[in-house]
Design an enzyme around this catalytic site. Structure first.
Site, PDB file in Angstrom:
ATOM      1  N   TYR A  66     -12.506  -2.544  -3.800  1.00 29.09           N
ATOM      2  CA  TYR A  66     -12.960  -2.439  -2.532  1.00 29.09           C
ATOM      3  C   TYR A  66     -14.660  -2.182  -2.376  1.00 29.09           C
ATOM      4  CZ  TYR A  66      -8.438  -2.227  -0.107  1.00 29.09           C
ATOM      5  OH  TYR A  66      -7.234  -2.566   0.198  1.00 29.09           O
TER       6      TYR A  66
ATOM      7  N   HIS B 118      -2.223  -5.444   1.667  1.00 31.84           N
ATOM      8  CA  HIS B 118      -3.684  -6.138   1.723  1.00 31.84           C
ATOM      9  C   HIS B 118      -3.100  -7.517   1.057  1.00 31.84           C
ATOM     10  CE1 HIS B 118      -7.586  -7.306   0.322  1.00 31.84           C
ATOM     11  NE2 HIS B 118      -7.104  -7.789  -0.718  1.00 31.84           N
TER      12      HIS B 118
ATOM     13  N   GLU C  31      -9.752 -11.073  -7.256  1.00 29.91           N
ATOM     14  CA  GLU C  31      -8.808  -9.888  -7.021  1.00 29.91           C
ATOM     15  C   GLU C  31      -7.580 -10.267  -8.143  1.00 29.91           C
ATOM     16  OE1 GLU C  31      -9.752  -9.243  -2.413  1.00 29.91           O
ATOM     17  OE2 GLU C  31      -7.720  -9.861  -2.837  1.00 29.91           O
TER      18      GLU C  31
ATOM     19  N   LYS D 127       0.815  -1.314  -0.163  1.00 24.82           N
ATOM     20  CA  LYS D 127       0.019   0.028   0.102  1.00 24.82           C
ATOM     21  C   LYS D 127       0.922   1.285   0.024  1.00 24.82           C
ATOM     22  CE  LYS D 127      -4.019  -2.129   2.336  1.00 24.82           C
ATOM     23  NZ  LYS D 127      -5.036  -2.032   3.197  1.00 24.82           N
TER      24      LYS D 127
ATOM     25  N   ASN E 133      -2.170   0.227   6.682  1.00 23.75           N
ATOM     26  CA  ASN E 133      -1.533  -0.915   7.370  1.00 23.75           C
ATOM     27  C   ASN E 133      -0.573  -1.704   6.436  1.00 23.75           C
ATOM     28  OD1 ASN E 133      -3.417  -1.899   5.857  1.00 23.75           O
ATOM     29  ND2 ASN E 133      -4.469  -3.287   7.265  1.00 23.75           N
TER      30      ASN E 133
HETATM   31  P1  CMP Z   1      -7.553  -4.607   3.244  1.00 26.11           P
HETATM   32  O1  CMP Z   1      -7.216  -5.865   3.634  1.00 26.11           O
HETATM   33  O2  CMP Z   1      -6.839  -3.684   2.314  1.00 26.11           O
HETATM   34  O3  CMP Z   1      -9.150  -4.733   3.364  1.00 26.11           O
HETATM   35  C1  CMP Z   1     -10.148  -3.551   3.531  1.00 26.11           C
HETATM   36  C2  CMP Z   1      -9.079  -2.437   4.427  1.00 26.11           C
HETATM   37  O4  CMP Z   1     -10.102  -1.565   4.999  1.00 26.11           O
HETATM   38  C3  CMP Z   1      -8.300  -3.010   5.514  1.00 26.11           C
HETATM   39  O5  CMP Z   1      -7.379  -3.544   4.958  1.00 26.11           O
HETATM   40  C4  CMP Z   1      -7.884  -1.780   6.430  1.00 26.11           C
HETATM   41  O6  CMP Z   1      -6.945  -1.228   5.829  1.00 26.11           O
HETATM   42  C5  CMP Z   1      -9.210  -0.874   5.904  1.00 26.11           C
HETATM   43  N1  CMP Z   1      -9.775  -0.630   7.314  1.00 26.11           N
HETATM   44  C6  CMP Z   1     -10.308  -1.734   8.054  1.00 26.11           C
HETATM   45  N2  CMP Z   1     -11.074  -0.777   9.219  1.00 26.11           N
HETATM   46  C7  CMP Z   1     -10.689   0.514   9.129  1.00 26.11           C
HETATM   47  C8  CMP Z   1     -11.060   1.565   9.851  1.00 26.11           C
HETATM   48  N3  CMP Z   1     -11.725   1.623  11.068  1.00 26.11           N
HETATM   49  N4  CMP Z   1     -10.460   2.761   9.201  1.00 26.11           N
HETATM   50  C9  CMP Z   1      -9.967   2.989   8.141  1.00 26.11           C
HETATM   51  N5  CMP Z   1      -9.441   1.953   7.396  1.00 26.11           N
HETATM   52  C10 CMP Z   1      -9.990   0.429   7.786  1.00 26.11           C
END
Ligand code: CMP
Length: 139
Positions: free
Chosen positions: A50, A116, A127, A10, A113
């Site tokens: 998403y 993904h 995906e 990311k 984070n």
């Molecule tokens: P990802 O696996 O990319 O799939 C959905 C993403 O939403 C997840 O990782 C997080 O990075 C993001 N996400 C989940 N909860 C929150 C939150 N409370 N605020 C912002 N982003 C979120």
């Protein structure tokens, strides 16, 4: 069984020059990079990718973040690749991630984070198809 899974490095990670360190974690776990490209996602791509989260309160923030800089999309292949990748990534929220995982070491928050990864075989297939044509994957 040998599986393929889909991964995104990311924008928080590409901006901090962590691409190589993250790929090393995949390779050290026995995952092979069988497809890889660095892209700037469009808003339409991020919203489409998403779409399952579009009713969530964080959807707008998630899309804005995912287009805030380059990402590296990849296909990882190996024994139980989906579960193995999830192990290497650690919990979605870095506060809950185990020591040594990508998110424990590098993630900034639950949103920023760093990675993904697909959560199941069906989503992995969808995906992978979203970002790669068959001829871009070389096993
Ligand atoms: P990802 O696996 O990319 O799939 C959905 C993403 O939403 C997840 O990782 C997080 O990075 C993001 N996400 C989940 N909860 C929150 C939150 N409370 N605020 C912002 N982003 C979120």
């Amino acid at each position: 069984a040998i599986q393929r899974t889909f991964s995104i490095i990311k924008p928080d990670a590409t901006k901090r020059n962590l691409t190589g360190k993250i790929i090393s974690k995949f390779e050290d776990a026995g995952l092979r990079i069988v497809a890889s490209k660095r892209i700037q996602m469009t808003r339409e791509q991020a919203e489409g990718f998403y779409a399952v989260h579009k009713e969530r309160p964080f959807f707008g923030e998630l899309v804005d973040f995912m287009i805030s800089g380059p990402v590296v999309v990849q296909v990882l292949e190996g024994e139980d690749a989906i579960a193995k990748n999830r192990e290497v990534m650690g919990a979605t929220n870095p506060e809950n991630a185990d020591a040594g995982t990508i998110r424990k070491e590098f993630a900034l928050s639950v949103g920023e984070n760093s990675v993904h990864g697909s959560d199941a075989p069906e989503t992995a297939a969808e995906e992978i198809k979203f970002f790669f044509s068959d001829d871009e994957i070389v096993g």
